[in-house]
Design an enzyme around this catalytic site. Structure first.
Site, mmCIF file in Angstrom:
data_model
loop_
_atom_site.group_PDB
_atom_site.id
_atom_site.type_symbol
_atom_site.label_atom_id
_atom_site.label_comp_id
_atom_site.label_asym_id
_atom_site.label_seq_id
_atom_site.Cartn_x
_atom_site.Cartn_y
_atom_site.Cartn_z
ATOM 1 N N ASP A 78 17.177 -74.737 91.915
ATOM 2 C CA ASP A 78 16.059 -75.230 91.119
ATOM 3 C C ASP A 78 16.447 -75.353 89.653
ATOM 4 O OD1 ASP A 78 14.243 -75.637 93.089
ATOM 5 O OD2 ASP A 78 13.365 -73.619 92.991
ATOM 6 N N GLU B 147 13.385 -72.612 81.185
ATOM 7 C CA GLU B 147 12.638 -72.896 82.410
ATOM 8 C C GLU B 147 11.588 -71.808 82.651
ATOM 9 O OE1 GLU B 147 15.342 -72.733 85.676
ATOM 10 O OE2 GLU B 147 13.777 -72.467 87.176
ATOM 11 N N ASP C 242 20.426 -71.177 89.823
ATOM 12 C CA ASP C 242 20.212 -71.510 91.236
ATOM 13 C C ASP C 242 19.934 -73.003 91.356
ATOM 14 O OD1 ASP C 242 17.684 -71.867 90.276
ATOM 15 O OD2 ASP C 242 16.767 -70.212 91.371
ATOM 16 N N ASP D 271 17.773 -71.128 85.288
ATOM 17 C CA ASP D 271 18.302 -70.170 86.255
ATOM 18 C C ASP D 271 19.571 -70.708 86.903
ATOM 19 O OD1 ASP D 271 16.213 -68.500 85.766
ATOM 20 O OD2 ASP D 271 15.045 -69.090 87.537
#
Ligand code: 0RA
Length: 622
Positions: A489, A412, A487, A485
């Site tokens: 997103d 990403e 998280d 990541d």
């Protein structure tokens, strides 16, 4: 006769694996015997209870396993059924049976792989019971209280020495039992979970059978023909039942079953169905002059775009073939199903011109989009040939040519991509940075999906092509690792990439080529020593191991970018020290529903899914 020791020695041979899948297979094995009673018209209800003590109970109101002396083995038939491999069958019965593949290996296999099994039979006016341990009887068959009812109750405790886990998953069982209930109209199956303080309970009973199955699968989609098309036929070959309804999405959602077993790999019945569907709809489109003389035929894929269909056949002697024994072999089923579907579908189209025209229109639109996509693909092929390199420019490829050893990381963002490029071992690790949120292919047609640059980059890097042209043997990497990541997103981007694989490269998932990287969530530092933790539990464990009163510092990693290349290598990329999660479509139905709910065009199911799973979310960085 083969003993049950053979089953304990090589459990995988009998139930496929000793992982979660094999564990759940034990449940299906017991339930299938009760379903056989239902198929014989002798059972109307089945209760499945997850007990607080780790055991699982299946109760049915069938005839009960016979308790009289077995003519040859001179012990109760019940004991023969419980202890002799492949003895579970109804001896010479006339009815259809759930059997074949890994199914139908018999309750004796469940017995062999359980520390304890309790059986109770209600039959001939009394209750009879017997107990087993590790496959061997530890009590006589005992006559108990008088009863007017009939049926069988089997409770088993799976052996933790055999299975990687003995923790039954409620959702997995619910999905399978719901499917079984859909396939057996009016059979009630109840699932009860007593492991929680507040017991959970669901009843599955469908008066509409596979019609209700199709409605269930399409519940969150906009439909093309508002009423589900249904027909059935009985012949000397067996029985066929079909339910269909098109929706406005772009995927084919046809599921086929033979004697209640999901034939994931298809087979003769599915071939017959597809042939009939393609021919009948083309014939109709030509007769109505919707398809003109100069036009090419609609392809099978065009016609099945947006189709949700259940094909269920029952036959006396099913032959299961293929890698996972889920491909129906019986050659006579092809013509039988083809003839039945052609006749019934032609009749339907003639009698329902409104929906018939909508269905043909949808297929024609699919044909046009497919043609446009083909041209677009040809264009990309030509342009890349001009540039003298078929690989995307952003790809940092590895040097090794052996695909079995090669890995590609989908990373990403460009900055994490940069770290990964520095961190990697370039001999066997390739990096493809992806820019942010890639296109949600679930909500885009084939043409738009294949025009997306990020998607094109993933396809050309993988080297396999997509959809009907997909060829898993051409895969340039046997590990495609999604690295995002830790998280929200990151989770979203991971879902988008998985959706792409699910819809366009499902074979890569089936081959076990798709993985999710597990970056650490914390770095724990005490003095000059530091360690990484991949979960909250692990962090707490590591803190406990520190000397009394030691000072420590916890760093929470929010993104891959917070690690330097050396840390990224050690924690997430080095095969010696990393953990990867392999993604497999354990249960296509569950995955299908989750993908539709999460990525489809309706908001409400997405909200419900998120609310139901919110407790599983580790961080919300909002
Ligand atoms: C052998 C013969 C018959 C029924 C069964 C087994 C049977 C097995 C299981 C396992 C779970 N529930 C079950 N219910 C029945 C036929 C009995 C007859 O002809 O009366």
């Amino acid at each position: 006769m083969e003993g049950l020791e053979a089953v304990r020695k090589r459990p995988g041979m009998y139930i496929g694996s000793t992982g979660p899948r094999g564990l759940h297979h034990l449940v299906y094995e017991v339930v299938d015997n009760s379903v056989d009673e239902a198929l014989a018209g002798e059972c109307t209800g089945i209760d499945v209870t997850l007990r607080a003590d780790g055991g699982l109970t299946v109760v049915d109101n069938g005839r009960g396993i016979p308790i009289d002396k077995h003519p040859k083995l001179r012990k109760p038939t019940l004991e023969v059924v419980m202890t002799v491999l492949h003895a579970g069958g109804k001896f010479g019965g006339e009815s259809y049976k759930v059997s074949g593949g890994l199914h139908g290996v018999g309750v004796s296999v469940v017995n062999a792989l359980s520390t304890r099994v309790d059986v109770e039979v209600r039959r001939d006016g009394f209750t009879w019971s017997q107990r087993y341990e590790l496959g061997k009887p530890v009590s006589q068959l005992t006559k108990g209280k008088a009863t007017k009812t009939t049926g069988t109750t089997i409770t088993f405790w799976p052996d933790a020495d055999i299975f990687e886990t003995v923790d039954f998953d409620y959702e997995t069982l619910a999905t399978h039992l719901r499917e079984t209930a859909f396939l057996n109209r009016n059979l009630r199956i109840t699932l009860i979970d007593e492991r929680e303080l507040e017991p959970r309970r669901e009843d599955f009973k469908y008066a509409g059978g596979i019609i209700d199955f199709v409605k269930f699968l399409n519940q969150n989609r906009e439909t093309v023909n508002s009423r589900v098309i249904y027909f059935e036929q009985t012949g000397v070959e067996g029985e066929v039942e079909v339910a269909l309804q098109w929706n406005k999405s772009y995927s084919d959602n046809t599921m086929s079953f033979a004697n209640n077993i999901n034939t994931h790999e298809g087979g003769s019945h599915l071939d017959g169905f597809k042939n009939a569907l393609t021919r009948t709809i083309n014939d109709y489109a030509r007769r109505q002059n919707i398809l003109k003389e100069k036009d090419a035929n609609l392809s099978g894929d065009d016609i099945r775009e947006g189709l949700t269909a259940i094909l269920s056949v029952k036959l006396r002697d099913p032959q299961f073939e293929g890698q996972t024994k889920t491909k129906l072999g019986n050659p006579e089923m092809r013509a039988f199903v083809q003839q039945a579907v052609t006749q019934a579908l032609a009749e339907y189209l003639e009698e329902h011109p409104g929906p018939a025209k909508e269905i043909v229109k949808k297929a024609s639109a699919a044909a046009k989009a497919r043609e446009a996509a083909r041209k677009a693909r040809e264009m990309t092929r030509k342009t890349s040939l001009l540039e003298n390199s078929t690989l995307p420019g952003k790809l940092a490829d590895c040097s090794i040519k052996d695909a079995a050893l090669a890995e590609i990381f989908f990373v990403e963002g460009d900055s994490a991509g940069g770290s990964a490029k520095q961190a990697r071992d370039r001999t066997f690790q390739a990096i493809l940075p992806l820019r942010g949120k890639i296109l949600n292919v679930e909500r885009a047609g084939t043409h738009r999906a294949l025009s997306s640059l990020e998607i094109q980059a993933m396809i050309t890097a993988m080297g396999t092509g997509v959809g009907e042209e997909y060829n898993v043997d051409k895969a340039r990497y046997h590990k495609a690792i999604i690295m995002t990541d830790a998280d929200v997103d990151g989770a979203h981007i991971r879902t988008l990439i998985l959706t792409f694989f699910y819809r366009y490269m499902r074979e890569a998932l089936d081959a076990g080529y798709v993985y999710i990287a597990q970056p650490p969530l914390y770095k724990l530092t005490a003095g000059r020593k530091s360690s990484y933790a991949y979960s909250d539990n692990e962090l707490q464990e590591q803190i406990k191991l520190l000397p009394e009163g030691a000072k420590y510092n916890i760093q929470r990693y929010k993104g891959l970018g917070e690690m330097n290349p050396k840390q990224l290598w050690e924690t997430t990329m080095n095969p010696e020290t990393r953990t990867l999660l392999r993604v497999d479509v354990e249960d296509v139905l569950l995955a299908e529903q989750a993908v539709t709910d999460l990525m489809g065009d309706q908001v409400e199911p997405r909200r419900e899914f998120i609310q139901a799973h919110a407790k599983d979310v580790r961080f919300l960085d909002i």
